[in-house]
Scaffold this motif. Sequence first.
Motif, PDB file in Angstrom:
ATOM      1  N   CYS A 432       0.871  -1.178   0.000  1.00  0.00           N
ATOM      2  CA  CYS A 432       0.000   0.000   0.000  1.00  0.00           C
ATOM      3  C   CYS A 432       0.906   1.226   0.000  1.00  0.00           C
ATOM      4  O   CYS A 432       1.778   1.361   0.867  1.00  0.00           O
ATOM      5  CB  CYS A 432      -0.910   0.005   1.225  1.00  0.00           C
ATOM      6  SG  CYS A 432      -2.117   1.342   1.240  1.00  0.00           S
ATOM      7  N   GLU A 433       0.703   2.093  -0.967  1.00  0.00           N
ATOM      8  CA  GLU A 433       1.645   3.183  -1.197  1.00  0.00           C
ATOM      9  C   GLU A 433       1.852   4.059   0.047  1.00  0.00           C
ATOM     10  O   GLU A 433       2.936   4.617   0.236  1.00  0.00           O
ATOM     11  CB  GLU A 433       1.152   4.060  -2.354  1.00  0.00           C
ATOM     12  CG  GLU A 433       1.107   3.361  -3.701  1.00  0.00           C
ATOM     13  CD  GLU A 433      -0.078   2.410  -3.840  1.00  0.00           C
ATOM     14  OE1 GLU A 433      -0.104   1.640  -4.814  1.00  0.00           O
ATOM     15  OE2 GLU A 433      -0.978   2.433  -2.946  1.00  0.00           O
ATOM     16  N   TYR A 434       0.863   4.191   0.894  1.00  0.00           N
ATOM     17  CA  TYR A 434       0.960   5.107   2.025  1.00  0.00           C
ATOM     18  C   TYR A 434       1.347   4.404   3.326  1.00  0.00           C
ATOM     19  O   TYR A 434       1.693   5.058   4.313  1.00  0.00           O
ATOM     20  CB  TYR A 434      -0.373   5.843   2.216  1.00  0.00           C
ATOM     21  CG  TYR A 434      -0.928   6.429   0.942  1.00  0.00           C
ATOM     22  CD1 TYR A 434      -0.155   7.301   0.172  1.00  0.00           C
ATOM     23  CD2 TYR A 434      -2.195   6.087   0.498  1.00  0.00           C
ATOM     24  CE1 TYR A 434      -0.658   7.827  -1.009  1.00  0.00           C
ATOM     25  CE2 TYR A 434      -2.706   6.614  -0.682  1.00  0.00           C
ATOM     26  CZ  TYR A 434      -1.923   7.480  -1.446  1.00  0.00           C
ATOM     27  OH  TYR A 434      -2.412   8.003  -2.604  1.00  0.00           O
ATOM     28  N   ASN A 435       1.271   3.069   3.304  1.00  0.00           N
ATOM     29  CA  ASN A 435       1.479   2.363   4.564  1.00  0.00           C
ATOM     30  C   ASN A 435       2.418   1.173   4.472  1.00  0.00           C
ATOM     31  O   ASN A 435       2.558   0.420   5.438  1.00  0.00           O
ATOM     32  CB  ASN A 435       0.134   1.893   5.112  1.00  0.00           C
ATOM     33  CG  ASN A 435      -0.822   3.045   5.384  1.00  0.00           C
ATOM     34  OD1 ASN A 435      -0.696   3.752   6.376  1.00  0.00           O
ATOM     35  ND2 ASN A 435      -1.761   3.248   4.476  1.00  0.00           N
ATOM     36  N   GLY A 436       3.030   0.937   3.289  1.00  0.00           N
ATOM     37  CA  GLY A 436       3.950  -0.185   3.154  1.00  0.00           C
ATOM     38  C   GLY A 436       3.217  -1.498   2.959  1.00  0.00           C
ATOM     39  O   GLY A 436       2.139  -1.560   2.356  1.00  0.00           O
ATOM     40  N   CYS A 437       3.761  -2.604   3.493  1.00  0.00           N
ATOM     41  CA  CYS A 437       3.200  -3.944   3.290  1.00  0.00           C
ATOM     42  C   CYS A 437       2.170  -4.266   4.365  1.00  0.00           C
ATOM     43  O   CYS A 437       2.451  -4.178   5.569  1.00  0.00           O
ATOM     44  CB  CYS A 437       4.313  -4.983   3.308  1.00  0.00           C
ATOM     45  SG  CYS A 437       5.427  -4.892   1.896  1.00  0.00           S
ATOM     46  N   TRP A 438       0.982  -4.661   3.931  1.00  0.00           N
ATOM     47  CA  TRP A 438      -0.094  -5.074   4.814  1.00  0.00           C
ATOM     48  C   TRP A 438      -0.519  -6.499   4.467  1.00  0.00           C
ATOM     49  O   TRP A 438      -0.475  -6.906   3.301  1.00  0.00           O
ATOM     50  CB  TRP A 438      -1.322  -4.171   4.635  1.00  0.00           C
ATOM     51  CG  TRP A 438      -1.226  -2.845   5.315  1.00  0.00           C
ATOM     52  CD1 TRP A 438      -0.230  -2.382   6.101  1.00  0.00           C
ATOM     53  CD2 TRP A 438      -2.222  -1.820   5.247  1.00  0.00           C
ATOM     54  NE1 TRP A 438      -0.513  -1.113   6.553  1.00  0.00           N
ATOM     55  CE2 TRP A 438      -1.735  -0.739   6.046  1.00  0.00           C
ATOM     56  CE3 TRP A 438      -3.443  -1.672   4.623  1.00  0.00           C
ATOM     57  CZ2 TRP A 438      -2.449   0.446   6.213  1.00  0.00           C
ATOM     58  CZ3 TRP A 438      -4.158  -0.502   4.795  1.00  0.00           C
ATOM     59  CH2 TRP A 438      -3.661   0.552   5.583  1.00  0.00           C
ATOM     60  N   PRO A 439      -0.980  -7.268   5.453  1.00  0.00           N
ATOM     61  CA  PRO A 439      -1.543  -8.579   5.121  1.00  0.00           C
ATOM     62  C   PRO A 439      -2.860  -8.402   4.354  1.00  0.00           C
ATOM     63  O   PRO A 439      -3.594  -7.437   4.581  1.00  0.00           O
ATOM     64  CB  PRO A 439      -1.757  -9.233   6.486  1.00  0.00           C
ATOM     65  CG  PRO A 439      -1.813  -8.108   7.454  1.00  0.00           C
ATOM     66  CD  PRO A 439      -0.921  -7.022   6.905  1.00  0.00           C
ATOM     67  N   SER A 440      -3.153  -9.330   3.478  1.00  0.00           N
ATOM     68  CA  SER A 440      -4.350  -9.182   2.640  1.00  0.00           C
ATOM     69  C   SER A 440      -5.642  -9.310   3.430  1.00  0.00           C
ATOM     70  O   SER A 440      -6.712  -8.921   2.939  1.00  0.00           O
ATOM     71  CB  SER A 440      -4.330 -10.228   1.514  1.00  0.00           C
ATOM     72  OG  SER A 440      -4.247 -11.533   2.063  1.00  0.00           O
ATOM     73  N   ASP A 441      -5.564  -9.845   4.665  1.00  0.00           N
ATOM     74  CA  ASP A 441      -6.767  -9.917   5.499  1.00  0.00           C
ATOM     75  C   ASP A 441      -6.775  -8.838   6.587  1.00  0.00           C
ATOM     76  O   ASP A 441      -7.462  -8.959   7.618  1.00  0.00           O
ATOM     77  CB  ASP A 441      -6.892 -11.298   6.132  1.00  0.00           C
ATOM     78  CG  ASP A 441      -5.682 -11.652   6.994  1.00  0.00           C
ATOM     79  OD1 ASP A 441      -4.711 -10.861   7.030  1.00  0.00           O
ATOM     80  OD2 ASP A 441      -5.699 -12.729   7.615  1.00  0.00           O
ATOM     81  N   HIS A 442      -6.008  -7.771   6.354  1.00  0.00           N
ATOM     82  CA  HIS A 442      -5.959  -6.656   7.316  1.00  0.00           C
ATOM     83  C   HIS A 442      -7.350  -6.043   7.467  1.00  0.00           C
ATOM     84  O   HIS A 442      -8.135  -6.005   6.511  1.00  0.00           O
ATOM     85  CB  HIS A 442      -4.957  -5.606   6.831  1.00  0.00           C
ATOM     86  CG  HIS A 442      -4.548  -4.630   7.879  1.00  0.00           C
ATOM     87  ND1 HIS A 442      -5.340  -3.557   8.263  1.00  0.00           N
ATOM     88  CD2 HIS A 442      -3.417  -4.540   8.639  1.00  0.00           C
ATOM     89  CE1 HIS A 442      -4.729  -2.864   9.186  1.00  0.00           C
ATOM     90  NE2 HIS A 442      -3.558  -3.436   9.444  1.00  0.00           N
ATOM     91  N   SER A 443      -7.612  -5.547   8.656  1.00  0.00           N
ATOM     92  CA  SER A 443      -8.938  -4.979   8.939  1.00  0.00           C
ATOM     93  C   SER A 443      -9.224  -3.733   8.119  1.00  0.00           C
ATOM     94  O   SER A 443     -10.386  -3.357   7.946  1.00  0.00           O
ATOM     95  CB  SER A 443      -9.077  -4.668  10.425  1.00  0.00           C
ATOM     96  OG  SER A 443      -8.071  -3.729  10.834  1.00  0.00           O
TER      97      SER A 443
END
Length: 867
Positions: A432-443
């Motif tokens: 995610c451009e603004y937050n880096g790497c997130w898990p795909s099941d992130h809330s």
Amino acid sequence: MKLRLIFFVFFFVYRRSTVIGQATVDLKQNEENPTAAPVIPDGTPEGQLSLVERLETMEKAFRAIVSALSNQSNDLFAPIKEILVQDPSVRSFLSSASFLPNVTTTPVNGTDKYVTIESSKQATKEILQQGKNMVDTLKGVVKCSLAHLVDINNIDDLNSRLNGSSLTAVLTSKESVEINWPMPSAECLKFSTGVWIRVYQSGDQHKWPAETLLTVPQKCVKKSSKTLYSIVLSPPSISATGKKDPCNFHLTKSLTQCRSYVVQVIPNYQSLRGKTLRTEIVVPPKISEDPSMKSLLTAVANGDLWKLNWKDNSGCEPQMTSLNLKIFQDGFVDSLRQNVSTIKIPRSCLRQHANDDNLFTMVLPANQQTCPIDWKPLDKCRKYRLEMSSQYTDTWNGPSTSLEILAKGHEVANNSLDSNEIWRCQRKYFYCEYNGCWPSDHSYVCNGQNHCRNGRDEQYCDPVCKVGFKCGRQCIPNELVCNGNFDCLDGSDEDYTCSYDNMCQQFTNSSGNFSSLIIPKPAYEISSDRMSDIVRKTAVLISVEPNHQIWLTFEKCVTSENKHFVKIYDGPYSTSPLLLSRSGSLSPFSVRSSSNELYVEFPSYYDVTYGITAVYSSINATSEPFIPGCGGYIKGEGLISAPNYSANTDITDCFWFLETKKSEDTIVLSNSDFLSYQRMKSISTTARTYDSDEYDSWQIYDGWSTKGLVLYDGEAKDQRRAVAYSISNKMMVHFTSPGIRVQTPFSWTVSRISTPQCNHTFDGSNGIIKSPNYPLVYSHLSDCRWNIDVKPGLKIRLLFGFFETQDQADFLYVYDGPTVYSKLLFEKSGVVTTPFEITSTSNQVFIRFITDANTALPGFLIIYSTV
């Protein structure tokens, strides 16, 4: 009684005129519809028997009526007699059938002719017999005209089953038409009065006038064999000069090139027609026999699109109405083995080139509104055989042209591999451009608020996901899976199993090599656990000539273990039987096909440490099944190990085929344990007591045939050695499973010698030949050759002054002639007491000195002279 008789007479005359009128109508209908046949109530055997009985009844009734009329002298019957004689066919019958009891003479109205009818009751036997003959003739004529509808005893069984194919028609070099047809039987020949013949253009029978029907009398019909008759129709006559031949018949119209014509022959049995025989002929164009004039077909199948180019060189292109295309899966023409697709492409769907009227192009799939063609996309990376022909009429197709193609996949890497940001994050994560790497099941995913560029984290949000592909908190439609684009945030909808991403290659040479392709490195940084995910499936189809098999060897095989597999199928596609499936980091291994085709699937990476490298070669086919480890193919360097024959009782004979990469190189086959093995046997008190040992099981040949020169024979004790050298650049190793299956480690090391510069020629009467570096030690892995050629009539004497080489490894060969295939005069290794001499029987000698990679010694010194 008289009134009843009169009724019968009028009934007979009425039926007679009705039958004649109906026959006229039938003949006219037959001209319009050549294949029409007389209709009977029933085609069953019972119906046929009924028809025969009706013929017999008609005969009896006819006799009774004529007899009754002949016995009546009352003027009441005069009008009836007049009606009979007015009918030409009845008058002809009454004039010749003189069997009536009384004779009267009845004038024919309007003519000066009379019909004589016997009225005497003293009919002679001769007159009665004449009447019987006429009745039999009528019966025979009717039977022959109906021979194709009813089983009549006097019709030959073989010829009673006539059909349209019994008629043949061919065009002669003089533009005439030669027609051949059979007579139903010899019995019917005596009733035949000739034939009617008609020739007209296919599909235009209603446009051709009735005068196109030719009436050919029997005398003009030529008997070409015991049961066949023929006639030749000449081209239309321009002008008649001289006396006209009554049996010289002409076509009513000229035949046009590139057109199809119907030829009809109708037997004529005294004005009763037999079954119509029908065939078709095509008037070919007058074109050159040059092979370049053959119709040409090219095709390219890339992805879901297929482009066809068809060049119709038949000369009949203006008449072409459509193209007929047959598609055979995997190249099999046998339709029983594979599905065959048949497509008819109307001419209106073809694009004709502006500069070449014979060239047409078609792109499939087509616009279904303007060109409704039932088209199913081809399987990617699959071989197909195409057969194409032009169609000119409903019944005439031009010659077909065939072509084999490989339906390719996407040969250019798409943006899903080289430019996407998903590789920045570990598996099941997204960038995610603004937050880096997130898990795909992130809330934050699918929570109603945009957190990433373009709101990607709020797309395909279906928490239930009953129908679709679930990836994290997203649910994408099934049709977006494997579509070439990453629709899931973590990219899990596109992976190695997606067939759209296949890259395909086909090899048709007898030998070759291939390797994994190098995938472009993505533009962004790559997470360590995603490196092996940047991969594309590659497929290779190997097709060699028929009656051959394929040995395939993987020199390198490194894949992501248990994730990306190398699969080898014994046939032309992935539906063929699976030979092997391997993954991980593997040592070189070989497989062999059972046919002339192999289909291989393997991964291609951007990381060059992964991937495969393979070589293949074709060999003559064998019926022996492939057993892993039993045999193989080595090109260059490698290792041959004895198969595990003690555990596998199916192993009897194994063959390895060796080949150098350069044609001028030499193959070296060595066993480093040989010398120590020999020493062990000479001193060991526990050596095996049976005659057979591991060395007995091997034979080595120069070339790839058991008919080649034997380089090593384990059963011949004097031929056992540590090293075997090829003469050519090919060698075959044959292993035979020993009778006593006691497995011991044994292997041959395959290497090469490349010393093309070590070749010398001598033509003087004397000279000196010595090993390289003599008196210093010679070099390893060398193959040196000397050719001595002196004046004819002389012989060559070789005087050895020194000889010391590695025993059973480094050999000197002397041949009595110019090549290694000449008679062998001398073969030696080790230490030999000198001096000694060798003399040739001719004026040429060939000397070869070859060494392995182990011990090196001073070598040899030779002084040669002529005698």
